[in-house]
Scaffold this active site. Structure first.
Site, PDB file in Angstrom:
ATOM      1  N   GLY A 110     -64.257  36.643 -58.468  1.00  0.00           N
ATOM      2  CA  GLY A 110     -64.571  36.298 -57.089  1.00  0.00           C
ATOM      3  C   GLY A 110     -64.948  37.527 -56.293  1.00  0.00           C
ATOM      4  O   GLY A 110     -65.791  38.333 -56.711  1.00  0.00           O
ATOM      5  N   TYR A 135     -69.321  40.033 -65.868  1.00  0.00           N
ATOM      6  CA  TYR A 135     -68.428  39.230 -65.034  1.00  0.00           C
ATOM      7  C   TYR A 135     -67.573  38.302 -65.883  1.00  0.00           C
ATOM      8  O   TYR A 135     -68.069  37.612 -66.775  1.00  0.00           O
ATOM      9  CB  TYR A 135     -69.217  38.391 -64.018  1.00  0.00           C
ATOM     10  CG  TYR A 135     -68.324  37.495 -63.188  1.00  0.00           C
ATOM     11  CD1 TYR A 135     -67.454  38.043 -62.250  1.00  0.00           C
ATOM     12  CD2 TYR A 135     -68.292  36.112 -63.379  1.00  0.00           C
ATOM     13  CE1 TYR A 135     -66.603  37.245 -61.500  1.00  0.00           C
ATOM     14  CE2 TYR A 135     -67.436  35.310 -62.638  1.00  0.00           C
ATOM     15  CZ  TYR A 135     -66.597  35.888 -61.698  1.00  0.00           C
ATOM     16  OH  TYR A 135     -65.746  35.101 -60.982  1.00  0.00           O
TER      17      TYR A 135
END
Length: 512
Positions: free
Chosen positions: A61, A54
């Protein structure tokens, strides 16, 4: 403090104030540069692997499920800054933006974000050149960081958007960087995200509010003491033995301040023969309890700020064992709560000050003072409308005391389904601090005039020193009606810049 050196362990409130308000230079320590480089090696190693990480090789998001190929990652980081720089509304104050940038830089230097040393150095270069990105009032929900405000700062690092130069003129950021010999940054894996994920704006505003409130709470003790004198009240309620049996530290400090200001007064507690009073009104008698509760709220807020100043707030973070882990440390609840607590305390302090002012102006409760402290009541209105202004300010303060952090509005396709609204809490606290200053200025204006109208009675030496100083500042004393707004503006400045506290302390010595 001419220079602040950032290491890996955070910053102090004094560092924030020096950079944000006094324009101190910022330098990166060798320790910080080494930590930045070491964390960057970890990020680059992960970026070279096929596994999605990530913020390094994924979207953000609600779009974090998409794996981003190597050739698109620079575009990904550039895009997050551009798309998130979506603020609207009035410009945010220069000192707030400098605090915001400095505190983001503080977290970068922790070695927990994975950005290259040159990114951090460029941010320091911007601060040192006096280049201030244009940041707008609206765009942060206080969760996933102060996203839009920080994005506008990151945009300037890239040489895009608008910024204010040291001359105060807003120009395209690329022109300003070129004029100061600063090369724009081309962001790589994780760097765009790392520049946006922090509670830096709300924390900076908390630190500055606490600094201002330290002066204002001492100022409030002084104005309360002057009002007590003007109302011929008793200082017996300030005796230490009465406050030690309810041992709240702030209460004891406020009572001690008032007692020090009133020392040697010829007005307190000796002139009630015509209308004996067993007790003074709450707004006079309970002044230390109310101001003291606010002082204790400030102590808690200061503890939260100190913890946050020592924190590395980002998502994901680079851990010492080489892992890069997602987390929720960007949530602004701890800061948002205390910002709201302070707004409540500020509103109540202003409210009790306004009640004392009203008592000074009411001939039925002022114990011998002329109506509205007027020179010729009826022909003159005196300070009648000055109290209206004070009441309007207090009314707004009560509205500003409604907590922002009790609200939450979902965003990012329900991925970010609970937010802190800490930025909003910080913005309204700044307004509240300004209004409190004005309220205390009106009490000072009324209190000093009332004391001077007590002819034949000698005020405390500290009160005399305040009256002399405020008159030297151009604030006029009793007399016929005149244009009041300029006097009130001068009184406001006298409180705001600390001259009120300095005048009292010239007699009392240091007050708490």
């Amino acid at each position: 403090m001419d220079t602040v050196v950032l290491g890996t362990t955070g910053a102090t409130a004094a560092d924030v104030l020096a950079v944000a308000r006094a324009g101190a230079r910022v330098e990166l320590s060798q320790e910080a540069v080494a930590a930045l480089a070491a964390a960057r090696e970890i990020v680059e190693a992960l970026a070279a692997k096929p596994d999605p990480v990530y913020g390094v090789s994924t979207g953000f998001g609600a779009l974090a499920t998409r794996h981003i190929s190597q050739e698109l990652r620079t575009q990904l980081q550039r895009n997050i800054v551009r798309s998130h720089a979506a603020g609207m509304g009035p410009r945010v104050e220069r000192e707030v933006v400098r605090a915001l940038m400095f505190l983001r830089l503080k977290t970068l230097c922790s070695g927990r974000t994975g950005v290259r040393p040159e990114v951090a150095q460029t941010m320091a270069d911007l601060l040192n050149a006096g280049i201030t990105p244009v940041v707008h009032e609206y765009g942060s929900l206080g969760c996933s960081g102060d996203l839009a405000p920080l994005s506008h700062c990151a945009l300037t690092l890239m040489g895009e958007g608008d910024a204010e130069g040291p001359d105060g003129v807003v120009r395209p950021a690329g022109e300003l960087l070129a004029a100061h010999g600063i090369a724009p940054v081309e962001l790589r894996e994780k760097e765009g995200l790392a520049l946006l994920n922090g509670t830096d704006g709300m924390l900076g505003m908390l630190v500055m509010a606490l600094a201002d409130l330290e002066t204002l709470y001492t100022s409030a003790d002084i104005t309360a003491a002057i009002s007590l004198e003007a109302l011929l009240g008793t200082d017996k309620v300030l005796a230490p033995e009465l406050h030690v049996i309810r041992p709240h530290p702030g209460q004891g400090a406020s009572a001690a301040n008032m007692l020090a200001v009133l020392k040697g007064s010829g007005l307190t507690g000796h002139h009630q023969d015509d209308a004996p009073r067993v007790q003074d009104a709450y707004s006079v008698r309970c002044a230390p309890q109310v101001a003291g509760a606010g002082r204790d709220t400030m102590a808690h807020a200061r503890l939260v700020a100190e913890r946050e100043l020592a924190s590395a707030v980002d998502n994901p973070v680079v851990l010492p064992d080489g892992r890069v882990e997602s987390n929720g440390n960007f949530h602004g609840a701890p800061v948002g709560y205390v910002l709201d607590f302070l707004a409540i305390a500020v509103a109540d302090l202003a409210s009790i000050a306004e009640r004392r002012t009203d008592r000074l102006l009411d001939k039925n409760r002022s114990h011998g003072l002329p109506p509205f402290l007027a020179d010729d009541a009826g022909v003159d209105s005196g300070l009648m409308i000055a109290q209206y202004t004070q009441a309007a300010l207090v009314s707004e303060l009560k509205r500003l005391a409604v907590p922002a952090s009790a609200d939450s509005i979902p965003s990012s396709a329900m991925q970010e389904d609970h937010v802190s609204m800490g930025w909003s809490a910080a913005r309204k606290l700044r307004t509240a601090v300004d209004n409190l200053t004005r309220v205390l200025a009106v009490e000072l204006y009324a209190g000093t005039r009332a004391v001077e109208l007590r002819e034949g009675l000698t005020p405390a030496p500290a009160t005399r020193a305040v009256i002399e100083a405020v008159r030297e500042a151009g604030v006029e004393g009793p007399g016929p009606d005149r244009f009041l707004a300029p006097d009130l503006a001068l009184a406001d400045a006298f409180v705001r810049d600390g001259r009120l506290v300095a005048a009292a302390e010239s007699v009392t010595g240091p007050l708490a």
